[in-house]
Design an enzyme around this catalytic site. Structure first.
Site, PDB file in Angstrom:
ATOM      1  N   SER A 159       0.810  -1.237   0.000  1.00 38.88           N
ATOM      2  CA  SER A 159       0.000   0.000   0.000  1.00 38.88           C
ATOM      3  C   SER A 159       0.835   1.275   0.000  1.00 38.88           C
ATOM      4  O   SER A 159       0.449   2.280   0.576  1.00 38.88           O
ATOM      5  CB  SER A 159      -0.961   0.068   1.203  1.00 38.88           C
ATOM      6  OG  SER A 159      -1.731  -1.081   1.263  1.00 38.88           O
ATOM      7  N   GLY A 214       1.534   2.772  -2.717  1.00 43.49           N
ATOM      8  CA  GLY A 214       1.130   3.538  -3.899  1.00 43.49           C
ATOM      9  C   GLY A 214       2.003   3.279  -5.114  1.00 43.49           C
ATOM     10  O   GLY A 214       2.236   4.167  -5.930  1.00 43.49           O
ATOM     11  N   GLY A 233       1.241   1.405  -7.651  1.00 40.53           N
ATOM     12  CA  GLY A 233       0.390   1.473  -8.846  1.00 40.53           C
ATOM     13  C   GLY A 233       0.177   2.916  -9.280  1.00 40.53           C
ATOM     14  O   GLY A 233       0.285   3.245 -10.459  1.00 40.53           O
ATOM     15  N   ASP A 274      -5.071  -2.041 -10.274  1.00 39.70           N
ATOM     16  CA  ASP A 274      -4.037  -1.098 -10.734  1.00 39.70           C
ATOM     17  C   ASP A 274      -4.184  -0.788 -12.231  1.00 39.70           C
ATOM     18  O   ASP A 274      -3.793   0.285 -12.678  1.00 39.70           O
ATOM     19  CB  ASP A 274      -2.637  -1.648 -10.445  1.00 39.70           C
ATOM     20  CG  ASP A 274      -2.197  -1.309  -9.020  1.00 39.70           C
ATOM     21  OD1 ASP A 274      -2.624  -0.257  -8.511  1.00 39.70           O
ATOM     22  OD2 ASP A 274      -1.448  -2.098  -8.427  1.00 39.70           O
ATOM     23  N   ASP A 298       9.046 -11.049  -0.017  1.00 39.73           N
ATOM     24  CA  ASP A 298       8.013 -12.090  -0.006  1.00 39.73           C
ATOM     25  C   ASP A 298       8.531 -13.303  -0.781  1.00 39.73           C
ATOM     26  O   ASP A 298       9.154 -13.136  -1.838  1.00 39.73           O
ATOM     27  CB  ASP A 298       6.744 -11.637  -0.756  1.00 39.73           C
ATOM     28  CG  ASP A 298       6.063 -10.454  -0.108  1.00 39.73           C
ATOM     29  OD1 ASP A 298       6.415 -10.149   1.043  1.00 39.73           O
ATOM     30  OD2 ASP A 298       5.194  -9.847  -0.765  1.00 39.73           O
ATOM     31  N   ILE A 299       8.243 -14.483  -0.261  1.00 35.00           N
ATOM     32  CA  ILE A 299       8.654 -15.700  -0.968  1.00 35.00           C
ATOM     33  C   ILE A 299       8.053 -15.710  -2.368  1.00 35.00           C
ATOM     34  O   ILE A 299       8.708 -16.030  -3.356  1.00 35.00           O
ATOM     35  CB  ILE A 299       8.179 -16.947  -0.191  1.00 35.00           C
ATOM     36  CG1 ILE A 299       8.969 -17.066   1.114  1.00 35.00           C
ATOM     37  CG2 ILE A 299       8.332 -18.214  -1.027  1.00 35.00           C
ATOM     38  CD1 ILE A 299       8.552 -18.219   1.984  1.00 35.00           C
ATOM     39  N   PRO A 341      14.515   1.010   7.195  1.00 34.86           N
ATOM     40  CA  PRO A 341      13.681   0.060   6.443  1.00 34.86           C
ATOM     41  C   PRO A 341      14.035   0.043   4.943  1.00 34.86           C
ATOM     42  O   PRO A 341      14.090  -1.024   4.326  1.00 34.86           O
ATOM     43  CB  PRO A 341      12.249   0.578   6.661  1.00 34.86           C
ATOM     44  CG  PRO A 341      12.319   1.392   7.902  1.00 34.86           C
ATOM     45  CD  PRO A 341      13.700   1.977   7.951  1.00 34.86           C
ATOM     46  N   CYS A 395     -25.400  -1.829 -13.127  1.00 33.33           N
ATOM     47  CA  CYS A 395     -25.375  -3.290 -13.142  1.00 33.33           C
ATOM     48  C   CYS A 395     -26.390  -3.862 -12.148  1.00 33.33           C
ATOM     49  O   CYS A 395     -27.580  -3.749 -12.384  1.00 33.33           O
ATOM     50  CB  CYS A 395     -23.964  -3.810 -12.930  1.00 33.33           C
ATOM     51  SG  CYS A 395     -23.736  -5.395 -13.756  1.00 33.33           S
ATOM     52  N   HIS A 415     -20.848  -1.079 -16.953  1.00 33.38           N
ATOM     53  CA  HIS A 415     -20.102  -0.306 -15.944  1.00 33.38           C
ATOM     54  C   HIS A 415     -19.420   0.885 -16.612  1.00 33.38           C
ATOM     55  O   HIS A 415     -18.276   0.761 -17.054  1.00 33.38           O
ATOM     56  CB  HIS A 415     -19.035  -1.178 -15.284  1.00 33.38           C
ATOM     57  CG  HIS A 415     -19.586  -2.255 -14.418  1.00 33.38           C
ATOM     58  ND1 HIS A 415     -19.845  -2.068 -13.084  1.00 33.38           N
ATOM     59  CD2 HIS A 415     -19.944  -3.533 -14.693  1.00 33.38           C
ATOM     60  CE1 HIS A 415     -20.333  -3.195 -12.570  1.00 33.38           C
ATOM     61  NE2 HIS A 415     -20.407  -4.089 -13.522  1.00 33.38           N
ATOM     62  N   GLU A 447     -18.103   3.353 -15.284  1.00 32.07           N
ATOM     63  CA  GLU A 447     -16.992   3.889 -14.473  1.00 32.07           C
ATOM     64  C   GLU A 447     -15.612   3.472 -14.996  1.00 32.07           C
ATOM     65  O   GLU A 447     -14.629   4.155 -14.750  1.00 32.07           O
ATOM     66  CB  GLU A 447     -17.143   3.484 -13.006  1.00 32.07           C
ATOM     67  CG  GLU A 447     -17.000   1.999 -12.681  1.00 32.07           C
ATOM     68  CD  GLU A 447     -18.307   1.212 -12.741  1.00 32.07           C
ATOM     69  OE1 GLU A 447     -19.221   1.639 -13.460  1.00 32.07           O
ATOM     70  OE2 GLU A 447     -18.396   0.150 -12.089  1.00 32.07           O
TER      71      GLU A 447
HETATM   72  N1  GLN Z   1     -25.186 -10.196 -10.045  1.00 32.76           N
HETATM   73  C1  GLN Z   1     -25.657  -9.544 -11.220  1.00 32.76           C
HETATM   74  C2  GLN Z   1     -25.415 -10.384 -12.463  1.00 32.76           C
HETATM   75  O1  GLN Z   1     -24.639 -11.282 -12.443  1.00 32.76           O
HETATM   76  C3  GLN Z   1     -25.009  -8.182 -11.373  1.00 32.76           C
HETATM   77  C4  GLN Z   1     -23.525  -8.223 -11.525  1.00 32.76           C
HETATM   78  C5  GLN Z   1     -22.881  -6.886 -11.326  1.00 32.76           C
HETATM   79  O2  GLN Z   1     -23.448  -5.984 -10.747  1.00 32.76           O
HETATM   80  N2  GLN Z   1     -21.654  -6.734 -11.781  1.00 32.76           N
HETATM   81  O3  GLN Z   1     -26.004 -10.137 -13.484  1.00 32.76           O
END
Ligand code: GLN
Length: 560
Positions: free
Chosen positions: A42, A44, A46, A99, A174-175, A217, A410, A536, A538
């Protein structure tokens, strides 16, 4: 390896000369930047990798990114968001590490499956080859077989670019990360000296009682790296404060890194300040010097503008995020960032209220109004599983009846359709067949073609799909175009058989697949802002170019 011809950039191996704004194009080979992390996770890494990418891109170089994750899962698709954070979905439908989301938000890179691989994926490939007999009876070993496969992945993931930024997940020591670091060592040994650099992101903690910054460190973590045969070229020192000269000198001495290659990576207000913060220290200039890249000066005006908005927003707006993974904000990383971007587009600061949808279930109307009355917009995100879905429906009902801007994404979209079916169509038993398989009103269901597939993963709709927007819709005006492409990650779909009745009851299916067989968006025309998407959005939003739906949602919330 031959690099591709990068836009307006020149990479020269021996001769150096400056090319101002319009440089001739003569990239000769791909350059590699390996980014490792020390001391703790953590730090940062990425974000640092992404910010370096942003600066190099703004110098006219073509950038590509790779993230290597040392865990055994083949990909993060099956991992719990509360443990691992968000699964980032690429255009080609790969379920990848979050990332990659930072990489896409900071640059114009379009990542793909090849840009993220795990130890599990590497082992899977090697074992598949072994079963096929590719190794001709030889003993299959970590060195050279696993390390060769990792190097192959470096090359596969760094196509079509001038500079590949390759980040190793986990922490040195880390191994699990050993084979990756060994692969980097071997890879570097085969390249020209100025084609590869290692950047090590480390922690320089401030100890309050001693009033001192501590270098120990970092000394240990660089020592661990050097033991494997990797000498970092640049140290990025994460900490609460700037690095004073004496600390820089000490780090240089003990870590065997040049003093002018030690950079501060102090905590800043926003991740989007990192490009300008690094540029102010000339980190990008130093990287170009070490890699023998000559390019134009970076154009960072867009990043400076974002910093200004973040520092001095003209407005602020309160938005609720009603989901079931709210305890770990990383689970909604792209979503939270897209909301911030929507804020930047409106010169506003977005204040998020994280609301656990499950907790809404036991509240009465008045209590819900008390919570949701504090916000000007409600976003109901995606998710899997029944837990918290009834709470999402309560929040959606509140938004619909109180005319608060609602953005359903979704599972949020699916629950909005259930809410409407129950309360407007009068189908009290309406649900998604994901939760009640034999409901008489499955407004959301698996399509017949999907039901035939027994392997759950096999039915998932993943990656970018085209969508056509209805001419007289709000989304058509918001996007400003008719044909769009957005990324998906779900199994269930709107039930086409019930579409006519839902439409008659006031729902507008304003975005569909080009052949109209899949619903992608619906909206309520007589609500100030009520838009729900099966995809999505976003994943495609950037700070410097907010996704139109997020910009419009925040605008509507500001006007509410
Ligand atoms: N669980 C729902 C589906 O599989 C919505 C999935 C989601 O929100 N990414 O359709």
């Amino acid at each position: 390896m031959q690099g591709v011809f990068g836009a307006q950039a020149q990479i020269a191996r021996t001769t150096q000369c400056y090319f101002p704004k319009k440089a001739i194009i003569m990239a000769r080979s791909t350059k590699y930047i390996f980014v490792t992390g020390g001391v703790i996770s953590s730090l940062g890494k990425g974000i640092s990798a992404a910010a370096i990418g942003a600066l190099l891109e703004s110098r006219g170089l073509r950038i590509n990114f790779l993230k290597m994750d040392p865990y055994i899962n083949v990909d993060p698709g099956t991992m719990n968001p509360l443990q691992h954070g968000e699964v980032y979905v690429t255009e080609d439908g790969a379920e990848t590490d979050m990332d990659l989301g930072h990489y896409e938000r900071f640059t114009h890179t379009r990542t793909r499956q090849a840009n993220n691989f795990t130890a599990g994926r590497i082992y899977y490939r090697v074992i598949t080859k072994e079963r096929r007999g590719d190794y001709l009876g030889g003993t299959v070993q970590v060195i050279p077989h696993i390390t060769d496969e990792i190097q192959l992945a470096f090359i596969e993931g760094s196509q079509n670019c001038d500079v590949a930024i390759i980040e190793v997940g986990g922490t040195v020591g880390d191994i699990e990360s050993l084979p990756f670091l060994e692969a980097i060592r071997q890879f570097r040994a085969k390249q020209n000296r100025d084609d590869v650099i290692n950047i090590h992101v480390t922690l320089v903690p401030y100890i309050k009682t001693a009033d001192e910054l501590k270098t120990k460190p970092s000394q240990h973590s660089v020592a661990a790296l050097r033991e494997i045969g990797i000498q970092p070229d640049i140290l990025l020192c994460r900490g609460e404060r700037d690095l004073p000269l004496d600390i820089r000198k000490k780090l240089a001495l003990f870590c065997n890194v040049r003093e002018d290659c030690i950079y501060g990576a102090r905590d800043v207000e926003s991740i989007y300040m990192m490009p300008t913060y690094f540029h102010a220290q000339n980190l990008d200039g130093k990287i170009c010097e070490l890699l023998n890249i000559w390019s134009k000066e970076p154009e960072i005006e867009a990043w400076e503008r974002i910093c200004d908005i973040i520092r001095h927003p003209a407005k602020e707006v309160h938005i609720a995020l009603v989901g079931k993974y709210v305890k770990l904000h990383e689970s909604y990383k792209s979503l939270i960032e897209a909301l911030n971007h929507g804020g930047y587009a409106n010169d506003a600061k977005v204040r998020l209220h994280y609301i656990d949808s499950e907790e809404l279930e036991s509240l009465d109307e008045k209590e819900i109004a008390e919570i949701l009355g504090q916000v000007k917009g409600i976003l109901v995100p995606g998710g899997f599983g029944v837990r918290g879905t009834e709470g999402k429906i309560r929040a959606i009902e509140y938004a619909r009846t109180h005319r608060v801007p609602l953005f359903g994404i979704c599972l949020g979209m699916q629950m909005a359709l259930v809410e409407y079916a129950r309360h407007i169509c009068g189908w009290e038993d309406a649900n998604s067949s994901e939760f009640v398989p034999d409901t008489p009103h499955p407004v959301i269901h698996l399509m017949a073609s999907q039901e035939a597939v027994t392997d759950k993963g096999g039915t998932m709709r993943l990656g970018a799909y085209p969508c056509k927007l209805a001419d007289d819709s709000k989304v058509r005006a918001i996007y400003g175009q008719r044909d769009i492409s957005e990324r998906h990650r779900h199994r269930y779909e709107v039930n086409n058989a019930l579409r006519p009745q839902l439409e008659a009851a006031g729902i507008k299916f304003s975005g569909t697949s080009p052949d109209n067989s899949l619903v992608e968006i619906f909206e309520l025309p007589d609500h100030p802002w009520y838009i729900c998407t099966q995809f999505h959005p976003e994943y495609q939003s950037k700070p410097t170019a907010a996704h139109p739906l997020f910009a419009s949602f925040i605008k509507a919330a500001l006007e509410n």
